[in-house]
Design an enzyme around this catalytic site. Structure first.
Site, PDB file in Angstrom:
ATOM      1  N   ASP A  57      65.445  48.821   6.170  1.00  0.00           N
ATOM      2  CA  ASP A  57      64.953  50.210   6.198  1.00  0.00           C
ATOM      3  C   ASP A  57      65.974  51.224   5.713  1.00  0.00           C
ATOM      4  O   ASP A  57      66.055  52.336   6.230  1.00  0.00           O
ATOM      5  CB  ASP A  57      64.470  50.579   7.617  1.00  0.00           C
ATOM      6  CG  ASP A  57      63.473  49.566   8.132  1.00  0.00           C
ATOM      7  OD1 ASP A  57      62.606  49.173   7.337  1.00  0.00           O
ATOM      8  OD2 ASP A  57      63.583  49.148   9.295  1.00  0.00           O
TER       9      ASP A  57
ATOM     10  N   ALA B  65      58.744  42.520   5.717  1.00  0.00           N
ATOM     11  CA  ALA B  65      59.399  43.671   5.097  1.00  0.00           C
ATOM     12  C   ALA B  65      58.395  44.784   4.854  1.00  0.00           C
ATOM     13  O   ALA B  65      57.208  44.520   4.632  1.00  0.00           O
ATOM     14  CB  ALA B  65      60.005  43.255   3.764  1.00  0.00           C
TER      15      ALA B  65
ATOM     16  N   HIS C  89      58.422  48.084   2.318  1.00  0.00           N
ATOM     17  CA  HIS C  89      59.138  48.915   1.359  1.00  0.00           C
ATOM     18  C   HIS C  89      58.266  50.106   0.983  1.00  0.00           C
ATOM     19  O   HIS C  89      57.121  49.936   0.570  1.00  0.00           O
ATOM     20  CB  HIS C  89      59.502  48.098   0.112  1.00  0.00           C
ATOM     21  CG  HIS C  89      60.565  47.074   0.376  1.00  0.00           C
ATOM     22  ND1 HIS C  89      60.989  46.170  -0.553  1.00  0.00           N
ATOM     23  CD2 HIS C  89      61.294  46.825   1.494  1.00  0.00           C
ATOM     24  CE1 HIS C  89      61.949  45.408  -0.026  1.00  0.00           C
ATOM     25  NE2 HIS C  89      62.135  45.782   1.212  1.00  0.00           N
ATOM     26  N   THR C  90      58.819  51.300   1.170  1.00  0.00           N
ATOM     27  CA  THR C  90      58.038  52.508   0.900  1.00  0.00           C
ATOM     28  C   THR C  90      58.426  53.085  -0.453  1.00  0.00           C
ATOM     29  O   THR C  90      59.598  53.253  -0.749  1.00  0.00           O
ATOM     30  CB  THR C  90      58.289  53.555   2.008  1.00  0.00           C
ATOM     31  OG1 THR C  90      57.989  52.939   3.257  1.00  0.00           O
ATOM     32  CG2 THR C  90      57.424  54.792   1.821  1.00  0.00           C
TER      33      THR C  90
ATOM     34  N   ARG D  69      58.682  20.646   7.152  1.00  0.00           N
ATOM     35  CA  ARG D  69      57.975  20.130   5.965  1.00  0.00           C
ATOM     36  C   ARG D  69      56.503  19.816   6.202  1.00  0.00           C
ATOM     37  O   ARG D  69      55.952  18.855   5.672  1.00  0.00           O
ATOM     38  CB  ARG D  69      58.718  18.930   5.358  1.00  0.00           C
ATOM     39  CG  ARG D  69      59.804  19.421   4.449  1.00  0.00           C
ATOM     40  CD  ARG D  69      61.109  18.776   4.559  1.00  0.00           C
ATOM     41  NE  ARG D  69      61.708  18.846   5.875  1.00  0.00           N
ATOM     42  CZ  ARG D  69      62.807  18.194   6.183  1.00  0.00           C
ATOM     43  NH1 ARG D  69      63.378  17.420   5.306  1.00  0.00           N
ATOM     44  NH2 ARG D  69      63.325  18.315   7.391  1.00  0.00           N
TER      45      ARG D  69
ATOM     46  N   GLN E 128      64.863  43.035   4.158  1.00  0.00           N
ATOM     47  CA  GLN E 128      65.573  43.120   5.443  1.00  0.00           C
ATOM     48  C   GLN E 128      66.994  43.668   5.211  1.00  0.00           C
ATOM     49  O   GLN E 128      67.163  44.485   4.329  1.00  0.00           O
ATOM     50  CB  GLN E 128      65.608  41.770   6.176  1.00  0.00           C
ATOM     51  CG  GLN E 128      64.293  41.394   6.845  1.00  0.00           C
ATOM     52  CD  GLN E 128      63.230  40.938   5.876  1.00  0.00           C
ATOM     53  OE1 GLN E 128      63.504  40.214   4.942  1.00  0.00           O
ATOM     54  NE2 GLN E 128      61.991  41.354   6.097  1.00  0.00           N
TER      55      GLN E 128
ATOM     56  N   THR F 238      66.411  37.828  11.645  1.00  0.00           N
ATOM     57  CA  THR F 238      65.208  37.275  11.034  1.00  0.00           C
ATOM     58  C   THR F 238      65.386  35.767  10.808  1.00  0.00           C
ATOM     59  O   THR F 238      66.376  35.187  11.254  1.00  0.00           O
ATOM     60  CB  THR F 238      64.852  38.071   9.754  1.00  0.00           C
ATOM     61  OG1 THR F 238      63.543  37.702   9.337  1.00  0.00           O
ATOM     62  CG2 THR F 238      65.848  37.834   8.628  1.00  0.00           C
TER      63      THR F 238
ATOM     64  N   ARG G 260      62.242  53.773  15.201  1.00  0.00           N
ATOM     65  CA  ARG G 260      63.520  53.110  14.902  1.00  0.00           C
ATOM     66  C   ARG G 260      64.636  53.693  15.742  1.00  0.00           C
ATOM     67  O   ARG G 260      64.716  54.898  15.918  1.00  0.00           O
ATOM     68  CB  ARG G 260      63.851  53.293  13.415  1.00  0.00           C
ATOM     69  CG  ARG G 260      62.887  52.537  12.521  1.00  0.00           C
ATOM     70  CD  ARG G 260      63.243  52.698  11.048  1.00  0.00           C
ATOM     71  NE  ARG G 260      62.223  52.038  10.219  1.00  0.00           N
ATOM     72  CZ  ARG G 260      61.864  52.437   9.009  1.00  0.00           C
ATOM     73  NH1 ARG G 260      62.447  53.490   8.459  1.00  0.00           N
ATOM     74  NH2 ARG G 260      60.937  51.782   8.343  1.00  0.00           N
TER      75      ARG G 260
ATOM     76  N   ASP H   3      70.038  63.872   1.867  1.00  0.00           N
ATOM     77  CA  ASP H   3      69.421  65.175   2.174  1.00  0.00           C
ATOM     78  C   ASP H   3      69.089  65.329   3.664  1.00  0.00           C
ATOM     79  O   ASP H   3      68.866  66.441   4.127  1.00  0.00           O
ATOM     80  CB  ASP H   3      68.137  65.356   1.351  1.00  0.00           C
ATOM     81  CG  ASP H   3      67.153  64.219   1.587  1.00  0.00           C
ATOM     82  OD1 ASP H   3      67.541  63.048   1.387  1.00  0.00           O
ATOM     83  OD2 ASP H   3      66.016  64.487   2.019  1.00  0.00           O
TER      84      ASP H   3
END
Ligand code: IMP
Ligand code: MG
Length: 335
Positions: free
Chosen positions: A13, A41, A43-44, A137, A175, A190, A254, A282
C-alpha cells in the site's frame, strides 16, 4: 528501463499502482508482467478522472499499447480476473501463463477462519491456502480451466523476448518487503517471498536481465492486519495528521506510523534497489500537491527527500504529489 522491477519497501500500500501506471505511460512500456502473490493485492490507479482498483491485472493497463501478462508464480482467481478484463476492456492484450495456480472456493473458506483470520488477519482472499496446496502439488493450474483458454500464453518467453529486443518491460511486484514470508515479520506475513528476486522468478526473468529495481515507499508507513509496526501512532492521531487510509481489498482501516528509515535501509539492501519512489509527499507537505517538477517542491519536502537519500544511499527519483497517475515529480533524467 528496458527491464524495471517495481516493489514496495514497507508493508504494501505504498502506491505501486500509481507509480507503475505512470511508468507505463511515460516510458511507453511494451510489456508488463504482474508478479507477486495474487488477488490479495489491491492496486489503485487514478487516470483521466476514473479510479480503478485492481487485484489481478497489471496497473500498466492505462497504456493502451501495453501487453498485460500474469506470470506463472501468481495465483489467479478467475472470477476477479475476468471482471477486471471487462472493467478495463483489455481482453485483446491480456496473457495468463498456463502454470498460474487457481484459487478455489475452499481456499477462500479456509482463509476466512481459524488462525489465518484470527491471528494473522489475512485478506481472506484464499492466497495462503492456495499456495499451501501448490506446495503439496494438488492445486489446479490455469491450463486446466476452459474459461481461461483464450488468454494462455508462455509469459516467461514473451517477457524475455521483449527484453532481448531492447523493449521497455515492467515487472510489477505486489505486497511489500516486510510481508515477505522469508524477510518479513513472520508469522505476520503473506504466503511467499515478495522481494525483487521473487518478482523476477514469478515471471521467469533471471537476475542478469534486470536494469532497474525501483523501490516504492510512502511518506509515512502503514500496515493492515496484525504484526509489528515500529513507532505506530493511534488511529486518532493518524486521522489528525491526514494519514488514515482504508484497505483496498479488505476495507479495513490501515495502521500508521512515521516514515521508517531503518526499514527503508534494509529494504533497499534486500531488493538491491537502484532508485526509490516516495508517494504521498503532498500528504506530509500539502503545498506540494500536484507539483510536477522538483523546484515546485517546498523546502520542507526537499529536506525530507535529501534526508531519505542520505540514509538509504540511493537516489529518490520519483515523488508522488497526488493520486493521479500524472501527479508526479520525475528526476530520473537528471541524476
Ligand atoms: P494474506 O496475504 O492475505 O495471506 O495476508 C497476510 C498479511 O499480509 C495480512 O496482514 C494482510 O493484511 C497483508 N497483506 C496481504 N496483501 C497485502 C497488500 O496487498 N497490501 C497490504 N497488506 C497486505
Ligand atoms: Mg494495496
Amino acid at each position: 528501463m528496458p527491464c524495471s522491477v517495481v516493489v514496495c519497501g514497507f508493508f504494501g500500500d505504498t502506491g505501486k499502482g500509481k507509480i507503475i501506471s505512470y511508468l507505463a505511460l511515460k516510458d511507453k512500456a511494451v510489456v508488463t508482467a504482474r508478479a507477486g502473490v495474487g488477488p490479495n493485492a489491491g492496486h489503485t490507479v487514478l487516470y483521466k478522472g476514473k479510479e480503478y482498483k485492481l487485484r489481478m491485472l497489471p496497473s500498466a493497463f492505462v497504456n493502451e499499447k501495453c501487453r498485460l501478462l500474469i506470470g506463472p508464480g501468481v495465483l489467479i482467481n478467475p472470477e476477479v480476473l475476468l471482471r477486471e478484463i471487462e472493467l478495463t476492456q483489455s481482453k485483446e492484450r491480456v496473457g495468463v501463463d498456463p502454470q498460474c495456480a487457481i484459487i478455489e472456493a475452499r481456499h477462500i473458506e479456509a482463509d476466512k477462519k481459524g488462525q489465518l483470520a484470527e491471528q494473522i488477519k489475512t485478506t481472506g482472499t484464499g492466497t495462503g491456502p492456495c499456495n499451501a496446496e501448490r506446495a503439496l502439488r494438488t492445486v489446479k493450474l490455469a491450463k486446466d480451466l476452459s474459461e481461461l483458454k483464450k488468454y494462455l500464453v508462455d509469459v516467461p518467453l514473451e517477457v524475455n523476448q521483449a527484453i532481448d529486443k531492447g523493449k521497455n518491460v515492467l515487472i510489477e511486484g505486489t505486497q511489500g518487503t516486510y510481508l515477505s514470508l522469508y524477510h518479513g515479520t513472520y508469522p505476520y506475513v503473506t504466503s511467499k517471498d515478495v522481494t525483487a528476486s521473487a518478482a523476477c522468478s514469478d515471471v521467469g526473468v533471471g537476475p542478469k536481465k534486470v536494469d532497474e529495481v525501483i523501490i516504492v515507499f510512502k511518506a509515512f508507513t502503514t500496515r493492515v492486519g496484525a504484526g509489528p509496526l515500529p513507532d505506530e501512532i493511534s488511529m486518532e492521531e493518524a486521522e489528525k495528521r491526514g494519514w488514515r487510509e482504508i484497505g483496498t481489498v479488505t476495507g479495513r482501516p490501515r495502521r500508521a506510523a512515521p516514515f521508517s528509515y531503518e526499514l527503508a535501509k534494509r529494504a533497499v539492501m534486500l531488493n538491491s534497489a537502484s532508485m526509490a519512489a516516495i508517494t504521498k509527499i503532498d500528504v506530509l507537505f500539502p503545498e506540494c500537491k500536484g507539483a510536477k517538477s522538483y523546484d515546485e517542491l517546498t523546502q520542507g519536502a526537499i529536506a525530507f527527500i535529501e534526508n531519505v537519500e542520505k540514509e538509504i544511499k540511493i537516489p529518490v527519483t520519483l515523488m508522488g504529489t497526488g493520486p493521479d497517475a500524472l501527479e508526479i515529480v520525475d528526476r530520473r533524467k537528471l541524476i
